[in-house]
Structures are given as C-alpha cells and as structure tokens.
Design a protein around this motif. Structure first.
Motif, PDB file in Angstrom:
ATOM      1  N   SER A  27       0.760  -1.444   0.016  1.00 35.21           N
ATOM      2  CA  SER A  27      -0.080  -0.166  -0.248  1.00 35.21           C
ATOM      3  C   SER A  27       1.173   1.225  -0.184  1.00 35.21           C
ATOM      4  CB  SER A  27      -0.996   0.057   1.442  1.00 35.21           C
ATOM      5  OG  SER A  27      -0.202   0.081   2.351  1.00 35.21           O
ATOM      6  N   SER A  28       1.939   1.049   0.980  1.00 34.89           N
ATOM      7  CA  SER A  28       2.901   1.860   0.309  1.00 34.89           C
ATOM      8  C   SER A  28       3.386   2.733  -0.971  1.00 34.89           C
ATOM      9  CB  SER A  28       4.153   1.989   1.774  1.00 34.89           C
ATOM     10  OG  SER A  28       3.742   1.658   2.798  1.00 34.89           O
ATOM     11  N   ALA A  29       3.662   1.753  -1.447  1.00 33.75           N
ATOM     12  CA  ALA A  29       4.178   1.721  -2.927  1.00 33.75           C
ATOM     13  C   ALA A  29       2.801   2.483  -4.016  1.00 33.75           C
ATOM     14  CB  ALA A  29       4.638   0.410  -3.434  1.00 33.75           C
ATOM     15  N   LEU A  30       2.000   2.046  -3.510  1.00 32.36           N
ATOM     16  CA  LEU A  30       0.008   2.416  -4.659  1.00 32.36           C
ATOM     17  C   LEU A  30       0.619   4.104  -4.056  1.00 32.36           C
ATOM     18  CD1 LEU A  30      -1.696  -0.426  -3.413  1.00 32.36           C
ATOM     19  CD2 LEU A  30      -0.852   0.309  -5.753  1.00 32.36           C
ATOM     20  N   GLN A  31       0.608   4.754  -2.641  1.00 36.27           N
ATOM     21  CA  GLN A  31       0.570   5.816  -2.462  1.00 36.27           C
ATOM     22  C   GLN A  31       1.645   6.826  -2.752  1.00 36.27           C
ATOM     23  OE1 GLN A  31      -2.004   7.357  -0.948  1.00 36.27           O
ATOM     24  NE2 GLN A  31      -3.319   4.955  -0.497  1.00 36.27           N
ATOM     25  N   CYS A  32       2.968   5.807  -3.442  1.00 34.92           N
ATOM     26  CA  CYS A  32       4.213   6.789  -3.267  1.00 34.92           C
ATOM     27  C   CYS A  32       3.182   7.109  -4.917  1.00 34.92           C
ATOM     28  CB  CYS A  32       5.027   5.587  -3.615  1.00 34.92           C
ATOM     29  SG  CYS A  32       6.876   6.586  -4.517  1.00 34.92           S
ATOM     30  N   ALA A  33       2.934   5.656  -6.196  1.00 30.75           N
ATOM     31  CA  ALA A  33       2.386   6.508  -7.379  1.00 30.75           C
ATOM     32  C   ALA A  33       1.293   7.512  -7.258  1.00 30.75           C
ATOM     33  CB  ALA A  33       2.466   5.554  -7.890  1.00 30.75           C
ATOM     34  N   ALA A  34       0.128   6.823  -6.099  1.00 31.75           N
ATOM     35  CA  ALA A  34      -0.866   7.887  -6.437  1.00 31.75           C
ATOM     36  C   ALA A  34      -0.397   9.407  -6.186  1.00 31.75           C
ATOM     37  CB  ALA A  34      -1.734   7.802  -5.354  1.00 31.75           C
ATOM     38  N   ASN A  35       0.477  10.161  -5.341  1.00 27.23           N
ATOM     39  CA  ASN A  35       1.022  10.685  -5.151  1.00 27.23           C
ATOM     40  C   ASN A  35       2.061  11.547  -5.987  1.00 27.23           C
ATOM     41  OD1 ASN A  35       0.024  11.052  -2.018  1.00 27.23           O
ATOM     42  ND2 ASN A  35       2.038  10.285  -1.035  1.00 27.23           N
ATOM     43  N   SER A  36       2.523  10.858  -6.731  1.00 33.36           N
ATOM     44  CA  SER A  36       3.372  11.709  -7.430  1.00 33.36           C
ATOM     45  C   SER A  36       3.067  11.954  -8.689  1.00 33.36           C
ATOM     46  CB  SER A  36       4.096  10.527  -8.202  1.00 33.36           C
ATOM     47  OG  SER A  36       5.284  10.293  -6.957  1.00 33.36           O
ATOM     48  N   PHE A  37       1.301  10.779  -8.998  1.00 32.09           N
ATOM     49  CA  PHE A  37       0.579  10.759 -10.022  1.00 32.09           C
ATOM     50  C   PHE A  37      -0.141  12.218  -9.583  1.00 32.09           C
ATOM     51  CE2 PHE A  37      -4.020  10.535 -12.120  1.00 32.09           C
ATOM     52  CZ  PHE A  37      -2.961  10.376 -13.584  1.00 32.09           C
ATOM     53  N   ARG A  38      -0.909  12.947  -8.592  1.00 33.26           N
ATOM     54  CA  ARG A  38      -1.679  14.149  -7.860  1.00 33.26           C
ATOM     55  C   ARG A  38      -0.449  15.461  -8.528  1.00 33.26           C
ATOM     56  NH1 ARG A  38      -4.061  10.513  -4.140  1.00 33.26           N
ATOM     57  NH2 ARG A  38      -2.318  11.187  -2.920  1.00 33.26           N
ATOM     58  N   GLN A  39       0.581  14.821  -8.525  1.00 36.62           N
ATOM     59  CA  GLN A  39       1.571  16.024  -9.180  1.00 36.62           C
ATOM     60  C   GLN A  39       2.228  16.624 -10.324  1.00 36.62           C
ATOM     61  OE1 GLN A  39       4.904  15.629  -6.227  1.00 36.62           O
ATOM     62  NE2 GLN A  39       3.152  14.824  -4.208  1.00 36.62           N
ATOM     63  N   GLY A  40       1.453  15.297 -11.047  1.00 37.59           N
ATOM     64  CA  GLY A  40       1.462  15.700 -12.194  1.00 37.59           C
ATOM     65  C   GLY A  40       2.361  15.186 -13.118  1.00 37.59           C
ATOM     66  N   GLU A  41       2.470  14.236 -12.238  1.00 41.35           N
ATOM     67  CA  GLU A  41       3.389  12.854 -12.754  1.00 41.35           C
ATOM     68  C   GLU A  41       2.729  11.815 -14.061  1.00 41.35           C
ATOM     69  OE1 GLU A  41       6.213  11.167 -15.020  1.00 41.35           O
ATOM     70  OE2 GLU A  41       6.856  12.436 -13.290  1.00 41.35           O
ATOM     71  N   ARG A  42       3.136  11.533 -15.073  1.00 40.28           N
ATOM     72  CA  ARG A  42       2.419  10.928 -16.174  1.00 40.28           C
ATOM     73  C   ARG A  42       2.825   9.721 -16.794  1.00 40.28           C
ATOM     74  NH1 ARG A  42      -0.796  13.145 -13.536  1.00 40.28           N
ATOM     75  NH2 ARG A  42      -3.071  14.154 -13.930  1.00 40.28           N
ATOM     76  N   ASP A  43       3.773   9.275 -16.703  1.00 41.45           N
ATOM     77  CA  ASP A  43       5.014   8.877 -17.254  1.00 41.45           C
ATOM     78  C   ASP A  43       5.086   8.099 -16.330  1.00 41.45           C
ATOM     79  OD1 ASP A  43       7.895   8.369 -18.730  1.00 41.45           O
ATOM     80  OD2 ASP A  43       8.225   7.174 -17.297  1.00 41.45           O
ATOM     81  N   VAL A  44       4.729   6.541 -17.380  1.00 39.09           N
ATOM     82  CA  VAL A  44       4.727   5.351 -16.352  1.00 39.09           C
ATOM     83  C   VAL A  44       5.545   4.699 -16.599  1.00 39.09           C
ATOM     84  CG1 VAL A  44       4.029   2.824 -17.295  1.00 39.09           C
ATOM     85  CG2 VAL A  44       2.763   4.745 -18.073  1.00 39.09           C
TER      86      VAL A  44
END
Length: 277
Positions: A199-216
């Motif tokens: 779940s920590s890894a998922l939240q890390c990706a979610a936070n980056s996504f919210r900050q604008g990261e879109r690169d898979v």
C-alpha cells in the motif's frame, strides 16, 4: 437467516425474488461486510454464498491452506441481516463430476494474476457463471481489491448477455493501510509489517500522479524503490487501463489503476489503487 445446502433448496427459496448476491469463499472480513451493506441498500433480498472453488486453485497446498471459518462466517452473516446463505456441495456446482468444461478468460486472463496463477481465472469465471445461473440475481457484488477478477466478470456478463448487473465495491483497508483479504489470517506479525509496503508503494505512485507525473516508467520505478525488500517476492507491479486491464507502457492518458501482487511470508497478496488527479 436460511442456510441453503443444495441447489434445490436455493431454487425454492429464491423463486420470484429480486436478489442481491455476494459470492464468497468464506473467511469473511470487513471487505465482505461492505458488500453485504451495499447489497442491502439496493435489493429486498440478499443471498451470500460460501464455496471454496477447487478449480481456481493452481496448487493443492493453496486449496488445503485456504482459511476455513464457517461458524464465524455464519454468525457474521446472520448479524448483518443476510436473508440466506448458499453453501453448495461440489456436485451442486459441477454435477458432471470431474469432467468440467471450464469457461475461458481469454487473453485478458493470462496476464498479472493469470500469469502468477495459471488457470485461476478460468476456474473463477466457471464458478461465478454457474452461481449466477443458479441464484439468478438482479445484482451481484464484487470487491475492487480483486480488480482483474471484477474486470473479467464484467466482460463475461457482457459477452454472454447475462441479465445481472455487476457492482464493484470500494476496496476496504485495515487501519494500517493493508488491503483486507481472507489470506491475511495466514500472515505472521513480521510478514504483515512487510505487506504494508504494497500500500505504501501504491500511495507513492498516487502522490506523484496527483503532482502531475504521467510517465509510466517513472511511476513504476518509484513503486519498485518502495518495494525493494528481500522478504517480498514481487509477482507484478504495473499500471493498467481501468476498463480493459491492458497494461500501459508509456503515458497514463486514460482512467487507470496501479496494481501490485507479491508473496509475503509465503502468502500471495494483491493490492491496487485507482489513480486520481
């Protein structure tokens, strides 16, 4: 609460009734409670099933070690006000015996959980189809924790034109963030602590996504950094199209979900999170 132990008893009970249906394999937890509560809000009659389906277990040891908590399950369903629980025998579901012609999940069932557990989704779809044919509900409820399963069930219902609405219910987490699963009962204290890395890894990706990261690739690298632990055996870590479950390779440019599966302390766990801006 009625306890129905044969397909004949089920048919007599559910004839002419608008049913909301929750298929389970027992070892019920708060995630299942949320499915029941959702069903009760939308259906005058709620039926849950408890059946550990042997066709979706690739290894005999997995089937033998699957948690069995039938007495506690029945008390919980009674307390929740479920109208009936269907507990069929093997011959109720598979009257043809061992010569079962299974449904195929197709190419969408070969990736991720399908690759980690070959044949799992064919067995899952086969039992879900047969349960739907017997219960004949207007609605059937599945948790988003098993996101690929939910996607494949929806595809099966659409392709076979079955008269049932498949309702996906939000994944439920424990207070520490661990996705609720019947398999969590098999985790040691140490393994449970390590399992929180999912779940920590998922939240890390979610936070980056919210900050604008879109690169898979970048999002995946960030997740793998969190998951870098010798006690985790990662089966997959990916970003998929929410509707088709196809893996994204470049940009997150459609509604998407991050999915992870890993073996922790000998227990196969999975988790996922919808990416939201």
């Amino acid at each position: 609460m009625q306890q129905l132990t044969s397909s004949q008893q089920l048919a007599e009970f559910s004839r002419g009734v608008d049913v909301g249906f929750i298929p389970t394999m027992g070892a019920l937890h708060a995630g299942h409670v949320s499915l029941v509560e959702c069903a009760k809000q939308n259906n005058p009659c709620v039926i849950a099933s408890i059946y550990v389906n042997p066709l979706q277990f690739g290894q005999e040891i997995d089937l033998k070690t699957y948690p069995q908590t039938i007495d506690a399950d029945l008390r919980l369903l009674t307390d929740l006000g479920v109208d009936a629980v269907y507990m069929p025998q093997y011959t109720d579901i598979y009257p043809e015996g061992d010569e079962v012609k299974q449904l195929s999940a197709g190419v969408n069932g070969l990736s991720f959980e399908g690759a980690a557990r070959p044949g799992h989704f064919d067995g899952m779809l086969t039992v879900v189809y047969r349960l739907l044919q017997q219960v004949m509900p207007s609605h059937a409820y599945f948790g988003e924790k098993d996101a690929q399963q939910l996607c494949l069930v929806r595809q099966m219902v659409s392709e076979l034109n079955l008269p049932v609405e498949i309702v996906g219910c939000t994944l439920v987490r424990d207070a520490d963030g661990l996705a609720l699963s019947s398999r969590n009962l098999r985790l040691s204290d140490t393994a449970r602590t390590k399992a929180l890395l999912l779940s920590s890894a998922l939240q890390c990706a979610a936070n980056s996504f919210r900050q604008g990261e879109r690169d898979v690739q970048q999002l995946t690298v960030e997740m793998n950094e969190v998951l870098r632990d010798p006690q985790l055996k990662i089966a997959y870590c990916a970003i998929v199209n929410e509707k088709t479950f196809a893996e994204l390779k470049e940009q997150v440019d459609v509604p998407s979900r991050v999915i992870i599966a890993a073996e922790v302390g000998g227990v196969h766990l999975l988790d996922n999170l919808l990416l939201v801006s």
